[in-house]
Scaffold this motif. Sequence first.
Motif, PDB file in Angstrom:
ATOM      1  N   GLN A  24      12.294 -10.222   1.343  1.00 30.38           N
ATOM      2  CA  GLN A  24      12.140  -9.169   2.347  1.00 30.38           C
ATOM      3  C   GLN A  24      11.208  -8.052   1.904  1.00 30.38           C
ATOM      4  OE1 GLN A  24      16.157  -9.406   1.619  1.00 30.38           O
ATOM      5  NE2 GLN A  24      16.756  -8.966   3.711  1.00 30.38           N
ATOM      6  N   ALA A  25      10.898  -7.978   0.610  1.00 30.91           N
ATOM      7  CA  ALA A  25      10.124  -6.855   0.089  1.00 30.91           C
ATOM      8  C   ALA A  25       8.717  -6.843   0.679  1.00 30.91           C
ATOM      9  CB  ALA A  25      10.060  -6.940  -1.435  1.00 30.91           C
ATOM     10  N   ASN A  26       8.354  -5.732   1.296  1.00 32.23           N
ATOM     11  CA  ASN A  26       7.035  -5.610   1.919  1.00 32.23           C
ATOM     12  C   ASN A  26       5.898  -5.740   0.923  1.00 32.23           C
ATOM     13  OD1 ASN A  26       8.363  -2.996   4.018  1.00 32.23           O
ATOM     14  ND2 ASN A  26       8.232  -5.176   4.447  1.00 32.23           N
ATOM     15  N   ILE A  27       6.119  -5.282  -0.304  1.00 31.46           N
ATOM     16  CA  ILE A  27       5.039  -5.256  -1.270  1.00 31.46           C
ATOM     17  C   ILE A  27       4.554  -6.658  -1.638  1.00 31.46           C
ATOM     18  CG2 ILE A  27       6.579  -5.250  -3.282  1.00 31.46           C
ATOM     19  CD1 ILE A  27       4.595  -3.320  -4.615  1.00 31.46           C
ATOM     20  N   PHE A  28       5.416  -7.652  -1.486  1.00 33.81           N
ATOM     21  CA  PHE A  28       5.046  -9.029  -1.831  1.00 33.81           C
ATOM     22  C   PHE A  28       4.716  -9.862  -0.594  1.00 33.81           C
ATOM     23  CE2 PHE A  28       8.151  -7.917  -5.310  1.00 33.81           C
ATOM     24  CZ  PHE A  28       7.172  -7.633  -6.236  1.00 33.81           C
ATOM     25  N   GLN A  29       4.476  -9.214   0.516  1.00 29.71           N
ATOM     26  CA  GLN A  29       4.148  -9.912   1.753  1.00 29.71           C
ATOM     27  C   GLN A  29       2.778  -9.457   2.237  1.00 29.71           C
ATOM     28  OE1 GLN A  29       7.262  -9.127   4.548  1.00 29.71           O
ATOM     29  NE2 GLN A  29       8.893  -9.784   3.176  1.00 29.71           N
ATOM     30  N   ILE A  30       2.003 -10.415   2.724  1.00 31.82           N
ATOM     31  CA  ILE A  30       0.699 -10.063   3.299  1.00 31.82           C
ATOM     32  C   ILE A  30       0.894  -9.405   4.656  1.00 31.82           C
ATOM     33  CG2 ILE A  30      -1.493 -10.976   4.129  1.00 31.82           C
ATOM     34  CD1 ILE A  30      -1.247 -13.196   2.094  1.00 31.82           C
ATOM     35  N   ASN A  31       1.699 -10.045   5.503  1.00 33.42           N
ATOM     36  CA  ASN A  31       2.090  -9.468   6.782  1.00 33.42           C
ATOM     37  C   ASN A  31       3.598  -9.347   6.768  1.00 33.42           C
ATOM     38  OD1 ASN A  31      -0.544  -9.451   7.948  1.00 33.42           O
ATOM     39  ND2 ASN A  31      -0.378 -11.668   8.214  1.00 33.42           N
ATOM     40  N   PRO A  32       4.133  -8.158   6.487  1.00 33.01           N
ATOM     41  CA  PRO A  32       5.583  -8.000   6.312  1.00 33.01           C
ATOM     42  C   PRO A  32       6.367  -8.431   7.547  1.00 33.01           C
ATOM     43  CG  PRO A  32       4.412  -6.037   5.601  1.00 33.01           C
ATOM     44  CD  PRO A  32       3.419  -6.905   6.303  1.00 33.01           C
ATOM     45  N   THR A  33       7.273  -9.372   7.345  1.00 32.26           N
ATOM     46  CA  THR A  33       8.199  -9.788   8.403  1.00 32.26           C
ATOM     47  C   THR A  33       9.546 -10.034   7.777  1.00 32.26           C
ATOM     48  OG1 THR A  33       7.543 -12.090   8.099  1.00 32.26           O
ATOM     49  CG2 THR A  33       6.426 -10.858   9.847  1.00 32.26           C
ATOM     50  N   SER A  34      10.593  -9.838   8.529  1.00 29.83           N
ATOM     51  CA  SER A  34      11.937 -10.048   8.014  1.00 29.83           C
ATOM     52  C   SER A  34      12.211 -11.529   7.882  1.00 29.83           C
ATOM     53  CB  SER A  34      12.955  -9.405   8.946  1.00 29.83           C
ATOM     54  OG  SER A  34      14.249  -9.645   8.473  1.00 29.83           O
ATOM     55  N   THR A  35      12.813 -11.944   6.771  1.00 33.01           N
ATOM     56  CA  THR A  35      13.121 -13.348   6.558  1.00 33.01           C
ATOM     57  C   THR A  35      14.391 -13.763   7.253  1.00 33.01           C
ATOM     58  OG1 THR A  35      14.267 -12.753   4.540  1.00 33.01           O
ATOM     59  CG2 THR A  35      11.967 -13.350   4.329  1.00 33.01           C
ATOM     60  N   PHE A  36      15.201 -12.804   7.705  1.00 34.28           N
ATOM     61  CA  PHE A  36      16.417 -13.128   8.419  1.00 34.28           C
ATOM     62  C   PHE A  36      16.085 -13.418   9.872  1.00 34.28           C
ATOM     63  CE2 PHE A  36      18.043 -11.054   4.744  1.00 34.28           C
ATOM     64  CZ  PHE A  36      19.203 -11.739   4.485  1.00 34.28           C
ATOM     65  N   ASP A  37      16.790 -14.349  10.442  1.00 31.94           N
ATOM     66  CA  ASP A  37      16.567 -14.702  11.838  1.00 31.94           C
ATOM     67  C   ASP A  37      17.288 -13.692  12.713  1.00 31.94           C
ATOM     68  OD1 ASP A  37      17.367 -17.549  13.977  1.00 31.94           O
ATOM     69  OD2 ASP A  37      15.880 -15.953  14.179  1.00 31.94           O
ATOM     70  N   GLN A  38      16.667 -12.515  12.840  1.00 35.37           N
ATOM     71  CA  GLN A  38      17.300 -11.425  13.558  1.00 35.37           C
ATOM     72  C   GLN A  38      16.286 -10.815  14.503  1.00 35.37           C
ATOM     73  OE1 GLN A  38      18.319  -9.106  10.165  1.00 35.37           O
ATOM     74  NE2 GLN A  38      20.396  -9.876  10.115  1.00 35.37           N
TER      75      GLN A  38
END
Length: 894
Positions: free
Chosen positions: A856-870
């Motif tokens: 879930q950490a934004n810093i390790f995501q290119i396009n931050p998205t939640s990994t939970f199906d919510q």
Amino acid sequence: MPPPNQPTQLPGQQLPARENGQFKKLVRFYEQKQYKKGLTAGREILKKFPNHGETLAMKGLILSSMGKKEEALENIRNGIKNNITSHVVWHVYGLWQRSERKYDEAIKAYKKALQCEKDSLTILRDLSLLQIQMRDLDGYKETRHQLFNLKPGQRQSWIGFAMSYHLLGDFDMAQSVLEEFRKTQQDRPASAPDKPYDNEHSEFLLYQNLVLRENGQYEDALRHIQTHEKDIYNKLTLAEIKYDLYMRMGTNDRAETILRDLIERNNENKKYYYMLEKCLNLTNIDDKTKLYENLMEKYPKADAPKSISLQFLTGTSFAKAIGLYLQRGFQKGVPSLFQSVKFLYATPEKVQIIDSLLATYLTNLTKYGTFETPSNIENPTEENEPATSLLWLQYYLAQHYDYLGDIKKAFQYIDQALSDTPTLVELYMFKAKIFKHAGDYQTAASWMDEAQLLDTADRFVNCKCTKYFLRANQIHTALEVAGKFTRENSSPAEYLREMQCQWFELEIAQAYRRLKKYGEALKKCHEIDRHFQEFIEDQFDFHSYCLRKMVLCAYVDMLNLEDHIKNHRFFRQAAEIAVEIYIRLYDHPPSEEDNDKNDNLANMSAADAKKLKNKLRKQQMREQQEKQKQIEAERRKKESQRHRNKEDGEEEKVKEDEIVAEKLEHCEKPLEEAMRFLQPLEDFSGNFVQTHYLGFQVYYRRKKYLLMLRCLKRMKKLDADNAKFHSCLMKFLQLVQSEPMTDERVRTLIDDELKAFGVKQGDSYRKVEEVNAEFIKNHSNSLTHRAEAAKIMLLINPADNIKAIEFVTSLDSNFIDQNLKTCSNIYESMQMGEYGSIESSTLEKYRLACGQRWPQANIFQINPTSTFDQSQPNSSCDSQINGGGGGGGATSVN
């Protein structure tokens, strides 16, 4: 300011009777802030006597109050030239210097004025205020002595004279003066023996007792407090003083009686319970248990004794006590229940007991509606708990597992609570907090915004929402949210700056630093520094007020507070940010930063480069719009101020020098600017390793060997195993070995200290590679230490950083500190070039590895998205009520 007592003897400086009357009016107009009338009176005098020094000086003082600084200074200087022997012109010059906050120069001017008029009460009083402001205690004592001799019948003369000795540590003399003054006070009339003195006399007696206690005269202090007990209004402070004196004298039984009365008065004050333990000399757990059982029986509604008993209870006793404590909190619906028992989580055994109890409560509440299993399951007779008990249990479970680092379980319980009760603000706020701990600041901000929309009138929730948007680097949106509670027709940022809202300025400074807008970040740091300077200057008005109103104990506390005001965490954090940025600007000047951006664009694909350019353009447009709003708000503010200043009686406020972000970012000497913040850090925050680490970094770049050595010694004293201490020591060792040193005395001193550090044996230095390898071996299970060791590996061999990169990017579950914060810091350091030039594939590999561990950490995501199906939180709670209770996907509020 009063007119001169005697006419001057210089030719042309003695005014006739009519003009002398005009001059007195001029002085009166200044004191009443009728500046236009004062200028008119001054012009009439100067028409006939254009070189009259005192009139020129008074005219300059009025112009200074109206904001015309240059013209004012010219008039005051001309006044001094024309009548250098007049105490009035020197007094005016001192007042001008004081208004410019040049207190040392003002003191010199006042002393010049006293040479011309040695017995002027006004000048002596003004001089004493400046001396205590600048903590010139010896000079303050002399001035107060003069005032005492001139006006021995005034109360302030006695008190100021006594306090001058008190502040210098001469308690005997201070007590002697205070006692002589007390004897002059009128006794109570015999017809009204029960009539107390006024509150000012009560404060005087408390101050007199304070001097006795600070001098160690505890028996005299107790005798004094007993004699004058009926004359002291503040009975709470009186009781606490008596307890302290009885304890120091070993009369514990009397101290216990006082403490029992204090607990009766306020049974929620934990300090009194700890004091009672000390008074009774309780060290045995059984004795403590018995004491608190009696206290809980006597005060069944008090929370403090129940909470304190949880600290020392263990095993079955603890399980029973914590069970009752938690059940009571769930039944009453206490949102802060977890915070009140969080201190217990430092003990693993107690955490296991709490976890077991929570699981039992959840099962029983779900099945039977009670905390305990019914004695007869088929036909239960126990009364069911309130329906909200399950809700608050779920809320607590979410906090429980979030604190333990089990993010999935925390989400599970908070979502379950949200699905049952979608209108409770605390649930939305804590879900945002879970996302924050998971590193997803964007989604956390959106959920906190949802909480804020549920209760738009709650200032606390609004502040939390503002902070979360700043953590997500959404500065524009944060300002819009904060603007709901700021003054209308004004910029939120400007309003919060005027209100000295330092938590906001710190958060926005950190956001700008993350966005690499170093100038804007430095601007906020300088604004915080200016706030603290204002705190120091604001005490000036209280020096005379406190003596006049006799709030003497509070005055002494204020002086002590002001002496250490810059050890406050707000200043410390702002100073650390500023020093770090200035070091960054020294290592990588702004022109290099711009080149880095261009290189990044060149390395991107055409589509990514286009997206980045569009994003930067939109961001620039938003900034321009915000600046335009601030300019417009400032214009309206100035118009309003000018309208108010049309009234002659109000002084115009002079605007302080504007802090320009661009100038700060492009400063010529960053290290010298860093010293402005570093010096207060070293003076007031010397018990933090980070202070001396930053000091070393600055002195390392300035090649100040002895100052570097001082930082190393202080770091070692605070934490010899600190990873940053090791990296600094290795840098210093390499510098000493590689740089020639001409001063043999300095070389000898450094060699002796390096022997104490263990990096020099005999006449030879140990190799940096050898010491670093030993350090790695001793801290093989610490990722933080490996990260600093990798920097030293790079320092030893800058051309080959592959080994250092492989060493620092290794992830292993055996590392004791392998967490999101540590890995985020390493990733940011790699991006900023602290490990040299890194191939994009290596950086991407580390990002993906960290992204798998913290999805879930934004810093390790290119396009931050939640990994939970919510689903993304909606703008209101209607969708939750209609069956959409779930989580939150990442949103972009940009």
